[in-house]
Design an enzyme around this catalytic site. Structure first.
Site, PDB file in Angstrom:
ATOM      1  N   THR A 120       0.487   5.557  -1.633  1.00 11.72           N
ATOM      2  CA  THR A 120       0.157   6.742  -0.823  1.00 11.72           C
ATOM      3  C   THR A 120       0.588   8.008  -1.567  1.00 11.72           C
ATOM      4  OG1 THR A 120       2.240   6.587   0.387  1.00 11.72           O
ATOM      5  CG2 THR A 120       0.325   5.556   1.420  1.00 11.72           C
ATOM      6  N   CYS A 135     -27.288 -13.940 -14.227  1.00 14.74           N
ATOM      7  CA  CYS A 135     -27.859 -15.101 -13.519  1.00 14.74           C
ATOM      8  C   CYS A 135     -28.561 -14.721 -12.218  1.00 14.74           C
ATOM      9  CB  CYS A 135     -26.768 -16.143 -13.259  1.00 14.74           C
ATOM     10  SG  CYS A 135     -25.660 -15.683 -11.921  1.00 14.74           S
ATOM     11  N   ALA A 180       0.814  -1.218   0.000  1.00 17.55           N
ATOM     12  CA  ALA A 180       0.000   0.000   0.000  1.00 17.55           C
ATOM     13  C   ALA A 180       0.856   1.281   0.000  1.00 17.55           C
ATOM     14  CB  ALA A 180      -0.925  -0.014   1.201  1.00 17.55           C
ATOM     15  N   ASP A 182      -5.493  -1.427  -6.431  1.00 15.63           N
ATOM     16  CA  ASP A 182      -5.899  -0.167  -7.045  1.00 15.63           C
ATOM     17  C   ASP A 182      -5.625  -0.080  -8.537  1.00 15.63           C
ATOM     18  OD1 ASP A 182      -3.092   0.167  -7.177  1.00 15.63           O
ATOM     19  OD2 ASP A 182      -3.052   1.339  -5.330  1.00 15.63           O
ATOM     20  N   PHE A 224      -3.556   1.247   4.993  1.00 15.50           N
ATOM     21  CA  PHE A 224      -4.470   0.892   6.091  1.00 15.50           C
ATOM     22  C   PHE A 224      -3.904   1.282   7.452  1.00 15.50           C
ATOM     23  CE2 PHE A 224      -6.902  -2.869   3.948  1.00 15.50           C
ATOM     24  CZ  PHE A 224      -7.555  -1.961   3.145  1.00 15.50           C
ATOM     25  N   ARG A 225      -2.558   1.174   7.557  1.00 12.71           N
ATOM     26  CA  ARG A 225      -1.958   1.340   8.886  1.00 12.71           C
ATOM     27  C   ARG A 225      -1.484   2.749   9.186  1.00 12.71           C
ATOM     28  NH1 ARG A 225      -0.931  -3.817   7.326  1.00 12.71           N
ATOM     29  NH2 ARG A 225      -1.433  -5.386   8.874  1.00 12.71           N
ATOM     30  N   HIS A 282      -3.991  -9.761  -4.503  1.00 14.66           N
ATOM     31  CA  HIS A 282      -5.236  -9.498  -3.776  1.00 14.66           C
ATOM     32  C   HIS A 282      -6.363  -9.016  -4.692  1.00 14.66           C
ATOM     33  CE1 HIS A 282      -3.010  -9.060   0.337  1.00 14.66           C
ATOM     34  NE2 HIS A 282      -3.048 -10.285  -0.117  1.00 14.66           N
TER      35      HIS A 282
HETATM   36  P1  NAD Z   1       0.874  -1.961   5.018  1.00 15.40           P
HETATM   37  O1  NAD Z   1      -0.175  -0.962   5.356  1.00 15.40           O
HETATM   38  O2  NAD Z   1       1.098  -3.117   5.881  1.00 15.40           O
HETATM   39  O3  NAD Z   1       2.252  -1.294   4.795  1.00 15.40           O
HETATM   40  C1  NAD Z   1       2.394  -0.145   4.078  1.00 15.40           C
HETATM   41  C2  NAD Z   1       3.776   0.357   4.406  1.00 15.40           C
HETATM   42  O4  NAD Z   1       4.085   1.393   3.500  1.00 15.40           O
HETATM   43  C3  NAD Z   1       3.879   0.916   5.830  1.00 15.40           C
HETATM   44  O5  NAD Z   1       5.012   0.390   6.479  1.00 15.40           O
HETATM   45  C4  NAD Z   1       4.033   2.421   5.587  1.00 15.40           C
HETATM   46  O6  NAD Z   1       4.815   3.042   6.583  1.00 15.40           O
HETATM   47  C5  NAD Z   1       4.717   2.414   4.246  1.00 15.40           C
HETATM   48  N1  NAD Z   1       4.576   3.663   3.485  1.00 15.40           N
HETATM   49  C6  NAD Z   1       3.603   4.590   3.579  1.00 15.40           C
HETATM   50  N2  NAD Z   1       3.847   5.586   2.700  1.00 15.40           N
HETATM   51  C7  NAD Z   1       4.988   5.260   2.044  1.00 15.40           C
HETATM   52  C8  NAD Z   1       5.749   5.876   1.032  1.00 15.40           C
HETATM   53  N3  NAD Z   1       5.392   7.060   0.490  1.00 15.40           N
HETATM   54  N4  NAD Z   1       6.847   5.245   0.576  1.00 15.40           N
HETATM   55  C9  NAD Z   1       7.234   4.067   1.108  1.00 15.40           C
HETATM   56  N5  NAD Z   1       6.574   3.446   2.091  1.00 15.40           N
HETATM   57  C10 NAD Z   1       5.450   4.028   2.544  1.00 15.40           C
HETATM   58  O7  NAD Z   1       0.486  -2.379   3.563  1.00 15.40           O
HETATM   59  P2  NAD Z   1       0.578  -3.755   2.954  1.00 15.40           P
HETATM   60  O8  NAD Z   1       1.731  -4.516   3.525  1.00 15.40           O
HETATM   61  O9  NAD Z   1       0.530  -3.532   1.515  1.00 15.40           O
HETATM   62  O10 NAD Z   1      -0.761  -4.500   3.429  1.00 15.40           O
HETATM   63  C11 NAD Z   1      -1.995  -3.906   3.648  1.00 15.40           C
HETATM   64  C12 NAD Z   1      -3.127  -4.603   2.933  1.00 15.40           C
HETATM   65  O11 NAD Z   1      -4.034  -3.587   2.584  1.00 15.40           O
HETATM   66  C13 NAD Z   1      -2.799  -5.293   1.664  1.00 15.40           C
HETATM   67  O12 NAD Z   1      -3.451  -6.507   1.716  1.00 15.40           O
HETATM   68  C14 NAD Z   1      -3.421  -4.461   0.538  1.00 15.40           C
HETATM   69  O13 NAD Z   1      -4.164  -5.283  -0.356  1.00 15.40           O
HETATM   70  C15 NAD Z   1      -4.406  -3.587   1.217  1.00 15.40           C
HETATM   71  N6  NAD Z   1      -4.419  -2.172   0.790  1.00 15.40           N
HETATM   72  C16 NAD Z   1      -4.278  -1.831  -0.522  1.00 15.40           C
HETATM   73  C17 NAD Z   1      -4.285  -0.500  -0.896  1.00 15.40           C
HETATM   74  C18 NAD Z   1      -4.137  -0.158  -2.341  1.00 15.40           C
HETATM   75  O14 NAD Z   1      -4.479  -0.946  -3.214  1.00 15.40           O
HETATM   76  N7  NAD Z   1      -3.594   1.032  -2.663  1.00 15.40           N
HETATM   77  C19 NAD Z   1      -4.421   0.503   0.051  1.00 15.40           C
HETATM   78  C20 NAD Z   1      -4.590   0.114   1.390  1.00 15.40           C
HETATM   79  C21 NAD Z   1      -4.565  -1.219   1.745  1.00 15.40           C
END
Ligand code: NAD
Length: 251
Positions: free
Chosen positions: A28, A156, A24, A106, A35-36, A121
């Protein structure tokens, strides 16, 4: 940091066999919160509550409650791929990376032009009919235009589901994703805390093979200790780091 960027570019040039794993965090910078993070739904609503609802058993038992939650919290803003997505697409075109395995739903890697993308996913732009004999795919417009609380298949009549992997479901292309990762000589993880399985498990397995792992992330990940190079994005951006690597590779 500059030294590490130089070393990473050298590794990519030497190996000509890099694979990228994204989470994710790469999106950003395109405007989709993770999510976190501070704006993420795990922070706002609590991880347990979210995980209980975006679960296949909950979906089957309470599709109406699932969809009201989904409409409220899972509407991604309409955004363009970030510079980081675009650079990865260019690096694939130049043969510098073999493919991307992403947890993201996305569709931004595909929009940026990456070709070999395994979206483990799924894809939030699509919906799929739950009838295993039908499985018709719908685009997001069909869902947006639908006035039912729980949208149904026009072919269906069965319930349709976002074409994403919910908790309790198997990931897409498990074998292909694992193989692409394990066959890499260099693995570059971008924007994932490496806490979500099974993808984090594939990266862990890669580390046991004495090959090179690079992590580019804001903050810590579960496998920082195993990385040859860990770049903490800090106040900068992943796009800038990848641009710098790209520039070094063009020399
Ligand atoms: P995660 O939330 O566990 O980890 C995201 C990481 O990215 C975090 O450690 C965060 O600090 C870091 N981060 C944030 N901004 C950043 C940047 N600009 N550059 C580098 N790192 C950055 O995400 P995950 O491990 O991908 O897992 C979360 C789940 O949520 C996945 O299953 C995913 O499918 C889903 N999800 C997807 C999306 C999307 O499709 N964009 C968005 C949110 C959640």
């Amino acid at each position: 940091m500059a030294d590490m960027i130089e070393q990473i570019a050298n590794l990519m040039r030497l190996t000509q066999n890099a694979v990228v794993v994204t989470g994710a965090g790469i999106s950003t910078e395109a405007g989709i919160p993770d999510f976190r993070g501070d704006k993420g739904i795990y922070r706002q609503l609590g991880e347990d509550r979210v995980m209980r609802i975006i679960n296949i058993d909950f979906f089957k038992a309470h599709p109406d409650q699932f969809y009201s939650f989904y409409r409220q919290y899972f509407k991604f803003p309409e955004v363009e791929p970030s510079p980081a997505h675009k650079i990865l697409a260019r690096l694939e075109e130049q043969g510098m990376i073999k493919g991307v395995v992403t947890q993201n739903i996305d569709n931004l890697h595909q929009q940026a032009g990456s070709r070999n993308v395994i979206a483990v996913h799924g894809n939030a732009e699509e919906f799929i009919c739950m009838n295993s004999h039908c499985q018709k795919i719908y685009d997001h417009e069909y869902f947006a235009d639908n006035t039912e609380t729980v949208p149904h298949c026009s072919a269906c009549g069965a319930v349709i589901k976002p074409n994403v992997v919910l908790f309790g479901e198997n990931i897409n292309n498990y074998i292909g994703a694992r193989q692409l990762i394990l066959d890499a000589r260099l693995l570059i993880v971008i924007g994932s805390s490496l806490t979500v399985y099974p993808l984090a498990g594939f990266v862990n397995e890669f580390c046991t093979l004495a090959k090179d792992l690079v992590i580019i992330n804001k903050g810590p990940t579960q496998l920082d200790y195993a990385a040859r190079y860990k770049l903490d994005v800090g106040v900068g951006s992943t796009g800038e780091i990848l641009e710098e690597i790209y520039r070094k590779l063009q020399r």
